[in-house]
Design an enzyme around this catalytic site. Structure first.
Site, PDB file in Angstrom:
ATOM      1  N   CYS A  52      45.928  34.302  39.031  1.00 24.88           N
ATOM      2  CA  CYS A  52      44.524  33.871  38.981  1.00 24.88           C
ATOM      3  C   CYS A  52      44.285  32.586  39.780  1.00 24.88           C
ATOM      4  O   CYS A  52      44.818  31.522  39.435  1.00 24.88           O
ATOM      5  CB  CYS A  52      44.118  33.696  37.515  1.00 24.88           C
ATOM      6  SG  CYS A  52      42.604  32.777  37.256  1.00 24.88           S
ATOM      7  N   CYS A  55      42.540  29.681  37.881  1.00 28.64           N
ATOM      8  CA  CYS A  55      43.490  29.089  36.922  1.00 28.64           C
ATOM      9  C   CYS A  55      44.332  28.021  37.614  1.00 28.64           C
ATOM     10  O   CYS A  55      44.565  26.929  37.078  1.00 28.64           O
ATOM     11  CB  CYS A  55      44.416  30.164  36.350  1.00 28.64           C
ATOM     12  SG  CYS A  55      43.575  31.513  35.501  1.00 28.64           S
TER      13      CYS A  55
END
Length: 390
Positions: A52, A55
């Protein structure tokens, strides 16, 4: 001596650097909750995935900030879990985490105090922390606070959102208190959305709010739409009465007899098929589901592709009629055209295989496999499908 001094400085620098940022606990979820309960603190969990991008940006740009780390380290027990490894998948299922990053604030009983998601900057990330860091959340569960008569509108609003999916009946009770507390305040668009979401019957306490605030509501929606909602609320009780909970059988004749005078034949048919599409999979009545879904999704352009791909998946798993499966192919194709994900392309490949279109099945199974690998997801299903197509 100079070398020793340089090495010492390096070690100190490493130590200082390692102390920067949020101090995430390296232990099990159970131990984290126990520590939070013992220290009367809230747990903060960064729910992430290794692939991600947002993230990684949170980890790089926000977590190391002094204002952030000072606040989070002082006030919370902090932890990070990869949602696709170790305890992650179980936590993702438990807390309904479907996008990354997701941020959870939990009390020592593991109840969600606050939930948010997506990349956010310093100010927003501190704002959600300060909202979650209420001492009463650390010492009492949401349910205990509610049972004690908590009437804070923000608390009630947050609790409605938290329990809407996993304990609808509780969330509905919370909504009734919320609108009672707010009875003299003007409705916002968000309030109206919540009111309609929890309004299922003319017998619901919130129906009185819907009726008494009609003049206000039609400034947020047209009067025609208001009337449509009113009709749907009224027939929801008829739908409920039409269903035999013991046998799972829906009495079509009873429903039409009572619903058509209220909303007309066409709308009554649509409402009944919608109910069957939602209900029949829960009781494994896939014959009834197949018939209702073919009628309900007849004009598939009117539906969101996420809803269509769900129907296509159920058909791929439980329907054998080739004509029906060809219709499900169309739904899956629409979903893939809009968003080519590993899941969507696998479902389309599976449907092609079941209708005998081996070339397309191979092509989309290969795409699904490659997408899964690229996105760090499980490619097992696509791989197995390819093996059957050799």
């Amino acid at each position: 001596m100079k070398k020793i001094f340089s090495l010492l400085i390096l070690c100190i620098s490493i130590l200082i650097f390692s102390q920067e940022g949020i101090n995430f606990q390296q232990t099990s979820f159970k131990e984290i909750l126990a520590k939070a309960k013992a220290e009367k603190k809230i747990v903060f969990i960064d729910a992430y995935a290794s692939w991600c991008g947002p993230c990684k940006l949170m980890e790089k740009n926000v977590f190391p900030l002094k204002s952030v780390s000072d606040y989070y380290n002082t006030n919370f027990i902090n932890a990070r879990f990869d949602m696709e490894k170790g305890e992650g998948p179980q936590l993702a299922m438990k807390y309904g985490i479907r996008s990354y990053p997701s941020f959870l604030f939990l009390n020592g009983d593991g109840e969600v105090v606050l939930k948010n998601m997506g990349y956010m900057g310093e100010d927003d990330f501190l704002t959600i922390a300060k909202e979650a860091n209420n001492p009463k959340y650390a010492t009492s569960s949401n349910k205990e606070l509610f049972e004690k008569g908590e009437k804070d509108p923000e608390f009630l609003l947050n609790m409605m959102r938290l329990y809407a999916d996993n304990d609808y009946d509780l969330a509905k009770k919370v909504s009734e208190r919320y609108f009672e507390v707010k009875k003299n305040d003007p409705l916002t668009k968000d309030d109206l959305g919540m009111l309609l979401y929890f309004l299922k019957s003319p017998n619901d306490p919130n129906y009185k709010v819907f009726v008494s605030k009609k003049a206000e509501i039609i400034t947020l929606m047209s009067e025609d739409i208001y009337k449509q909602f009113d009709a749907n609320i009224k027939i929801s009780k008829i739908l409920e009465t039409s269903l035999d909970q013991k046998t799972g059988v829906i009495n079509d004749a009873y429903f039409y007899k009572n619903a058509i005078p209220l909303i007309g034949k066409d709308d009554a048919e649509t409402a009944l098929n919608r109910m069957k599409v939602l209900f029949y999979p829960t009781v494994s009545n896939y014959t009834g589901y197949e018939k209702a879904a073919l009628e309900y999704y007849k004009n598939s352009d009117s539906f969101d592709t996420e809803e269509l791909i769900k129907a296509a998946w159920i058909f791929s798993e439980h329907v054998s009629n080739r004509i029906s499966l060809k219709k499900a192919e169309e739904w899956a194709e629409k979903a893939v055209m809009k968003s080519e994900t590993a899941e969507n392309t696998y479902i389309l490949a599976k449907l092609y295989a079941e209708t005998g279109n081996k070339d397309n099945a191979k092509m989309y199974a290969e795409i699904a496999k490659n997408l899964a690998v690229t996105q760090g997801k499980d490619a097992t299903l696509a791989t197995k499908l390819l093996e059957t197509l050799k």
